[in-house]
Design a protein around this motif. Sequence first.
Motif, PDB file in Angstrom:
ATOM      1  N   GLU A   1      -5.548  -1.708  -9.960  1.00 48.53           N
ATOM      2  CA  GLU A   1      -6.249  -1.527 -11.187  1.00 48.53           C
ATOM      3  C   GLU A   1      -6.823  -0.255 -11.612  1.00 48.53           C
ATOM      4  N   ARG A   2      -7.519   0.177 -10.629  1.00 50.35           N
ATOM      5  CA  ARG A   2      -8.115   1.622 -10.563  1.00 50.35           C
ATOM      6  C   ARG A   2      -7.128   2.647 -10.977  1.00 50.35           C
ATOM      7  N   ILE A   3      -6.020   2.755 -10.429  1.00 44.03           N
ATOM      8  CA  ILE A   3      -5.145   3.614 -10.741  1.00 44.03           C
ATOM      9  C   ILE A   3      -4.460   3.457 -12.190  1.00 44.03           C
TER      10      ILE A   3
ATOM     11  N   ARG B   1      -6.630  -4.505  -6.518  1.00 38.88           N
ATOM     12  CA  ARG B   1      -7.896  -3.769  -7.254  1.00 38.88           C
ATOM     13  C   ARG B   1      -7.566  -2.288  -7.217  1.00 38.88           C
ATOM     14  N   SER B   2      -6.703  -1.812  -6.145  1.00 36.48           N
ATOM     15  CA  SER B   2      -6.436  -0.328  -6.020  1.00 36.48           C
ATOM     16  C   SER B   2      -5.688   0.116  -7.209  1.00 36.48           C
TER      17      SER B   2
ATOM     18  N   LEU C   1       1.629   1.928  -3.530  1.00 34.87           N
ATOM     19  CA  LEU C   1       0.854   2.606  -4.171  1.00 34.87           C
ATOM     20  C   LEU C   1       0.896   4.062  -4.405  1.00 34.87           C
ATOM     21  N   TYR C   2       1.304   4.909  -3.553  1.00 34.22           N
ATOM     22  CA  TYR C   2       1.605   6.281  -3.669  1.00 34.22           C
ATOM     23  C   TYR C   2       2.320   6.576  -4.666  1.00 34.22           C
TER      24      TYR C   2
ATOM     25  N   ARG D   1      -7.213  -6.470  -2.143  1.00 37.11           N
ATOM     26  CA  ARG D   1      -7.818  -5.138  -2.321  1.00 37.11           C
ATOM     27  C   ARG D   1      -6.639  -4.394  -2.715  1.00 37.11           C
ATOM     28  N   VAL D   2      -5.508  -4.493  -2.514  1.00 36.44           N
ATOM     29  CA  VAL D   2      -4.151  -3.829  -2.833  1.00 36.44           C
ATOM     30  C   VAL D   2      -4.209  -3.748  -4.681  1.00 36.44           C
TER      31      VAL D   2
ATOM     32  N   TYR E   1       3.942  -1.467 -11.507  1.00 37.75           N
ATOM     33  CA  TYR E   1       3.368  -2.367 -10.492  1.00 37.75           C
ATOM     34  C   TYR E   1       3.915  -3.609 -10.557  1.00 37.75           C
TER      35      TYR E   1
ATOM     36  N   ARG F   1       0.800  -1.172   0.055  1.00 42.09           N
ATOM     37  CA  ARG F   1       0.028  -0.040   0.020  1.00 42.09           C
ATOM     38  C   ARG F   1       0.865   1.200   0.040  1.00 42.09           C
TER      39      ARG F   1
ATOM     40  N   ARG G   1       0.636   6.447  -7.927  1.00 42.43           N
ATOM     41  CA  ARG G   1      -0.316   7.601  -8.150  1.00 42.43           C
ATOM     42  C   ARG G   1       0.326   8.800  -8.792  1.00 42.43           C
TER      43      ARG G   1
END
Length: 321
Positions: free
Chosen positions: A247-249, A244-245, A192-193, A241-242, A212, A189, A196
């Motif tokens: 994927e949205r990014i 999926r996050s 993920l920053y 959930r990580v 990724y 997580r 983004r």
Amino acid sequence: MLFVDYSSAFNTIIPSLLTTKLGDLGLHTSLCDWISNFLTDRPQSVRVGNCASSTLILSTGAPQGCVLSPLLYSLYTYDCTATSSSNIIVKFADDTVVMGLISDNDERAYLEEIKHLENWCQENNLLLNVSKTKELIVDCSKKQEWHYQPVRIGGTTVERVDSFRYLGVHISQDLSWSRHTNSLAKKARQRLYHLRRLRDFRLPSKVLWNFYTCTIESILTGNITVWFGNSTKQDRQALQRVVRSAERITHTELPDLQTIYYKRCQTKARKIVKDPTHTNNRLFSLLRSGRSGRFRSLKTKTERLKRSFFPQAIRALNQGN
């Protein structure tokens, strides 16, 4: 399990003793002499800015960062083996674990193995770092009423812990993986920053996908064949959930962890099947019936064992065939 830590392991190799062991392993004399020459009379100094220290001549140890050093250390310690059939010594470069199977509260073979390791270290110029050496007990008995003797090395008691991080995997005394998966999820997580930020700079999807794969998926799937099968549903969902996050990014469909686990099991199982020297090759036995190419399922008593690597790998091989 005794997780052994050495003080400056690579720096304690004695070249003359190493070449003797290499000769015993069958290496040519000229190659042994070349390695001995490489390790002896090495000048070394430290430079900070425009200042440099005086030069020292080293004739002990292997250079830090040298690609040969882990190999030479593994060859240097090849003769450090278990003396009892109930014990196993697992080595990965300088990461060493003494594993002992204790039955009926009889610890003699395990404690003698540790004493033998201590003597072997003294004979081979290796210093055990007792403060960083840890012991972990996995008690499979139902009552768990045994009281195990503390391990002492050089007069110092080894600390007993309820979990230990070995080769990137958190091993707990109850063989649960929640601590490990929580650590992975937290680390992923945080990265993920950066994903983004790259998206905000409008980098192509292919670049985001590569980032990724290299920095986030590699964390989530490290040694996945060991722990994913026995992890809980909640732990798997936290890791997914990580994904999926991400994927949205990236606005890209990413492989789920269950699929990656299945493919890794299949790949690892095929390697074991093709290697008759592998210690677990015997666990993959073909059925005697006419259904050629299919492997015999392992009989397991608990649901936890059914989700472990070998039953899952056999299932993956049979479905792949």
